[in-house]
Design a protein around this motif. Structure first.
Motif, PDB file in Angstrom:
ATOM      1  N   UNK A  11       0.832  -1.201   0.000  1.00  0.00           N
ATOM      2  CA  UNK A  11       0.000   0.000   0.000  1.00  0.00           C
ATOM      3  C   UNK A  11       0.870   1.256   0.000  1.00  0.00           C
ATOM      4  N   UNK A  12       1.943   1.231   0.803  1.00  0.00           N
ATOM      5  CA  UNK A  12       2.840   2.378   0.839  1.00  0.00           C
ATOM      6  C   UNK A  12       3.636   2.492  -0.457  1.00  0.00           C
ATOM      7  N   UNK A  13       3.991   1.348  -1.042  1.00  0.00           N
ATOM      8  CA  UNK A  13       4.645   1.365  -2.354  1.00  0.00           C
ATOM      9  C   UNK A  13       3.759   2.091  -3.360  1.00  0.00           C
ATOM     10  N   UNK A  14       2.475   1.740  -3.369  1.00  0.00           N
ATOM     11  CA  UNK A  14       1.535   2.363  -4.308  1.00  0.00           C
ATOM     12  C   UNK A  14       1.443   3.873  -4.072  1.00  0.00           C
ATOM     13  N   UNK A  15       1.373   4.279  -2.804  1.00  0.00           N
ATOM     14  CA  UNK A  15       1.241   5.704  -2.482  1.00  0.00           C
ATOM     15  C   UNK A  15       2.485   6.487  -2.908  1.00  0.00           C
ATOM     16  N   UNK A  16       3.678   5.960  -2.575  1.00  0.00           N
ATOM     17  CA  UNK A  16       4.911   6.668  -2.926  1.00  0.00           C
ATOM     18  C   UNK A  16       5.101   6.671  -4.446  1.00  0.00           C
ATOM     19  N   UNK A  17       4.797   5.552  -5.086  1.00  0.00           N
ATOM     20  CA  UNK A  17       4.921   5.496  -6.548  1.00  0.00           C
ATOM     21  C   UNK A  17       4.025   6.549  -7.201  1.00  0.00           C
ATOM     22  N   UNK A  18       2.792   6.675  -6.696  1.00  0.00           N
ATOM     23  CA  UNK A  18       1.870   7.662  -7.269  1.00  0.00           C
ATOM     24  C   UNK A  18       2.395   9.080  -7.061  1.00  0.00           C
ATOM     25  N   UNK A  19       2.963   9.330  -5.890  1.00  0.00           N
ATOM     26  CA  UNK A  19       3.511  10.659  -5.620  1.00  0.00           C
ATOM     27  C   UNK A  19       4.737  10.943  -6.485  1.00  0.00           C
ATOM     28  N   UNK A  20       5.487   9.902  -6.803  1.00  0.00           N
ATOM     29  CA  UNK A  20       6.646  10.081  -7.680  1.00  0.00           C
ATOM     30  C   UNK A  20       6.225  10.222  -9.146  1.00  0.00           C
ATOM     31  N   UNK A  21       4.982   9.851  -9.446  1.00  0.00           N
ATOM     32  CA  UNK A  21       4.487   9.973 -10.816  1.00  0.00           C
ATOM     33  C   UNK A  21       5.048   8.938 -11.757  1.00  0.00           C
ATOM     34  N   UNK A  22       5.283   7.717 -11.240  1.00  0.00           N
ATOM     35  CA  UNK A  22       5.809   6.656 -12.107  1.00  0.00           C
ATOM     36  C   UNK A  22       4.820   5.493 -12.153  1.00  0.00           C
ATOM     37  N   UNK A  23       4.890   4.745 -13.226  1.00  0.00           N
ATOM     38  CA  UNK A  23       3.970   3.626 -13.423  1.00  0.00           C
ATOM     39  C   UNK A  23       4.469   2.376 -12.721  1.00  0.00           C
ATOM     40  N   UNK A  24       3.595   1.376 -12.623  1.00  0.00           N
ATOM     41  CA  UNK A  24       4.020   0.091 -12.070  1.00  0.00           C
ATOM     42  C   UNK A  24       5.136  -0.522 -12.903  1.00  0.00           C
ATOM     43  N   UNK A  25       5.061  -0.363 -14.214  1.00  0.00           N
ATOM     44  CA  UNK A  25       6.073  -0.960 -15.081  1.00  0.00           C
ATOM     45  C   UNK A  25       7.434  -0.314 -14.859  1.00  0.00           C
ATOM     46  N   UNK A  26       7.452   1.004 -14.717  1.00  0.00           N
ATOM     47  CA  UNK A  26       8.727   1.689 -14.479  1.00  0.00           C
ATOM     48  C   UNK A  26       9.314   1.259 -13.141  1.00  0.00           C
ATOM     49  N   UNK A  27       8.457   1.194 -12.125  1.00  0.00           N
ATOM     50  CA  UNK A  27       8.932   0.744 -10.822  1.00  0.00           C
ATOM     51  C   UNK A  27       9.478  -0.672 -10.910  1.00  0.00           C
ATOM     52  N   UNK A  28       8.749  -1.548 -11.592  1.00  0.00           N
ATOM     53  CA  UNK A  28       9.178  -2.936 -11.737  1.00  0.00           C
ATOM     54  C   UNK A  28      10.535  -3.017 -12.429  1.00  0.00           C
ATOM     55  N   UNK A  29      10.710  -2.230 -13.489  1.00  0.00           N
ATOM     56  CA  UNK A  29      11.984  -2.240 -14.216  1.00  0.00           C
ATOM     57  C   UNK A  29      13.124  -1.764 -13.324  1.00  0.00           C
ATOM     58  N   UNK A  30      12.880  -0.703 -12.562  1.00  0.00           N
ATOM     59  CA  UNK A  30      13.928  -0.167 -11.687  1.00  0.00           C
ATOM     60  C   UNK A  30      14.302  -1.147 -10.580  1.00  0.00           C
ATOM     61  N   UNK A  31      13.305  -1.879 -10.076  1.00  0.00           N
ATOM     62  CA  UNK A  31      13.533  -2.781  -8.950  1.00  0.00           C
ATOM     63  C   UNK A  31      13.939  -4.186  -9.385  1.00  0.00           C
ATOM     64  N   UNK A  32      13.913  -4.458 -10.701  1.00  0.00           N
ATOM     65  CA  UNK A  32      14.252  -5.790 -11.181  1.00  0.00           C
ATOM     66  C   UNK A  32      13.174  -6.813 -10.901  1.00  0.00           C
ATOM     67  N   UNK A  33      11.915  -6.377 -10.924  1.00  0.00           N
ATOM     68  CA  UNK A  33      10.773  -7.251 -10.673  1.00  0.00           C
ATOM     69  C   UNK A  33       9.853  -7.246 -11.881  1.00  0.00           C
ATOM     70  N   UNK A  34       8.880  -8.146 -11.899  1.00  0.00           N
ATOM     71  CA  UNK A  34       7.873  -8.112 -12.954  1.00  0.00           C
ATOM     72  C   UNK A  34       6.744  -7.180 -12.535  1.00  0.00           C
ATOM     73  N   UNK A  35       6.050  -6.608 -13.532  1.00  0.00           N
ATOM     74  CA  UNK A  35       4.955  -5.692 -13.217  1.00  0.00           C
ATOM     75  C   UNK A  35       3.851  -6.421 -12.475  1.00  0.00           C
ATOM     76  N   UNK A  36       3.616  -7.700 -12.812  1.00  0.00           N
ATOM     77  CA  UNK A  36       2.549  -8.445 -12.151  1.00  0.00           C
ATOM     78  C   UNK A  36       2.844  -8.639 -10.665  1.00  0.00           C
ATOM     79  N   UNK A  37       4.107  -8.842 -10.327  1.00  0.00           N
ATOM     80  CA  UNK A  37       4.476  -8.994  -8.916  1.00  0.00           C
ATOM     81  C   UNK A  37       4.269  -7.682  -8.175  1.00  0.00           C
ATOM     82  N   UNK A  38       4.669  -6.566  -8.783  1.00  0.00           N
ATOM     83  CA  UNK A  38       4.450  -5.258  -8.166  1.00  0.00           C
ATOM     84  C   UNK A  38       2.963  -5.022  -7.944  1.00  0.00           C
ATOM     85  N   UNK A  39       2.139  -5.404  -8.931  1.00  0.00           N
ATOM     86  CA  UNK A  39       0.690  -5.231  -8.804  1.00  0.00           C
ATOM     87  C   UNK A  39       0.142  -6.050  -7.635  1.00  0.00           C
TER      88      UNK A  39
END
Length: 400
Positions: A11-39
């Motif tokens: 939940x906090x990941x989602x909130x901070x990501x939204x405040x940073x203005x980045x998508x789940x896919x961008x976050x996943x790429x930066x963290x070395x994870x899949x977008x589905x796992x981030x979701x």
């Protein structure tokens, strides 16, 4: 960061990501994870139960682990006494004991048992009792060290190490770093390898909780382990060098490396303890020994998401043989995390309750426990959510 009644890391990941203005896919790429796992993390379908993943998410979002775990026990009345003492602990460290104090300072003979008592409280997880003792303990240790004897410096190294360890556990990372630097400084004047190894071990632990600092955490503790292992002779030296070896193994696990050689080296050092002389240093780590080595192997297996290995080790490790209440509690926390990975919620709950019983202040403040309890609360049967699990969720701060 949220007004919702239940919070979790995703939940906090989602909130901070939204405040940073980045998508789940961008976050996943930066963290070395899949977008589905981030979701799944963000939806609360899957808990973030790996320190390595947590570090990757924090690094990708440009925040601290505390921003994601959100756990703040400073409002918990059971432990508030520790946090109320922190400003005075800070003053003692910043001034190196040079404060307005009309008390007659304790002698060396009086301070040794006081430092041992503080260590016993820390190992029992009784931070509420420990915190108020630390300001005067540190002040007196500094004043004795000013006299210049190696024994006094050794005692100051032990006192500042204990303060640093407690501060780290209770979420005061920056002040813990100040304290461990003071321990490192004092260790240079002491006549033993033990405080030197202890300070580097703790510096590595603090660094390992910072996104992007795993390389530094590994280098810090690897260097001291390699240098001091051949020279360690006394029980205190073997204990502290052995803990450094365990930390090397755990950081290797976090970094995706091979922990086994370091854990086995620690196990070999533990076999040397019975024949080692006591030595004269106050710096000790009495938690080190064969049982604690096995416990660190459990922690490494949890991080590698290998519940079968965790349960295999647990079968041969009697928690009653662990050296203190904090380690006893850690055994059951790791066991609970392993059961949760196998989706055995009832066994996981029972393990966590046993851990909480052993060291309540310690367990209730652990971010992995909060994350696990929250995930179980969302998935478990209704009879669990309205019973012991629901009450545990309240005690660890998952729900109001």
């Amino acid at each position: 960061m949220t007004d919702e009644p239940e919070t979790y890391i995703g939940q906090r990941v989602r909130q901070i990501r939204a405040r940073r203005g980045i998508s789940q896919q961008i976050l996943a790429d930066r963290a070395g994870l899949s977008r589905s796992v981030v979701a799944k993390y963000e939806a609360g379908i899957r808990p973030v139960d790996s320190r390595r993943t947590l570090l990757a998410l924090a690094g990708a979002l440009g925040c601290t682990l505390g921003d994601l775990t959100g756990g703040d026990d400073r409002i918990d009345p059971a432990i508030s006494a520790f946090h109320r003492a922190v400003p005075d602990i800070e003053t003692a460290l910043w001034t190196q004991g040079n404060i307005t104090d009309t008390r007659a300072p304790r002698t060396l003979d009086q301070l040794v048992p006081a430092v041992d008592h503080a260590s016993a409280l820390r190992h029992a997880g009784d931070y509420a009792a420990l915190g108020p003792l630390l300001p005067e303990l540190l002040t007196d240790a500094y004043r004795l060290a000013d006299a210049g004897s190696a024994q006094a410096w050794d005692l100051l190294a032990a006192a500042t190490y204990g303060a640093a360890s407690a501060l780290r556990q209770r979420g005061h990372g920056a002040l813990a770093w100040t304290a461990v630097q003071e321990s490192e400084r004092a260790a240079r004047h002491a006549d033993s390898l033990a405080p030197v190894a202890a300070a580097q071990f703790l510096k590595s632990q603090i660094l390992a909780a910072r996104p992007g600092a795993l390389t530094a955490a590994l280098a810090t503790v690897s260097d001291v382990a390699e240098r001091l292992t051949p020279e360690a002779r006394t029980r205190g030296e073997l204990e502290t060098v052995g803990m450094a070896r365990l930390q090397v193994g755990f950081v290797e696990t976090l970094a995706g490396g091979n922990a086994r050689p370091h854990l086995e080296e620690a196990a070999e050092i533990a076999t040397r303890l019975p024949d080692a002389p006591d030595g004269h240093s106050t710096a000790r780590n009495r938690t080190f020994g064969p049982a604690n080595v096995a416990l660190w192997k459990m922690s490494s297996a949890v991080e590698q998401r290998d519940p079968a290995e965790v349960l295999r080790i647990a079968e041969h490790l009697d928690p009653a043989g662990l050296p203190n209440k904090v380690r006893h509690a850690q055994f059951f926390v790791e066991l609970g995390r392993a059961y949760a990975m196998k989706r055995d919620h009832l066994s996981a709950l029972h393990a966590l309750l046993r851990g909480e019983h052993a060291a309540p202040q310690q367990v209730r403040g652990l971010a992995p426990v909060r994350e696990l309890v929250g995930a179980m609360l969302r998935e478990a049967r209704r009879d669990l959510t309205t019973g012991e699990l629901g009450r545990l969720a309240q005690r660890v701060g998952v729900v109001a």
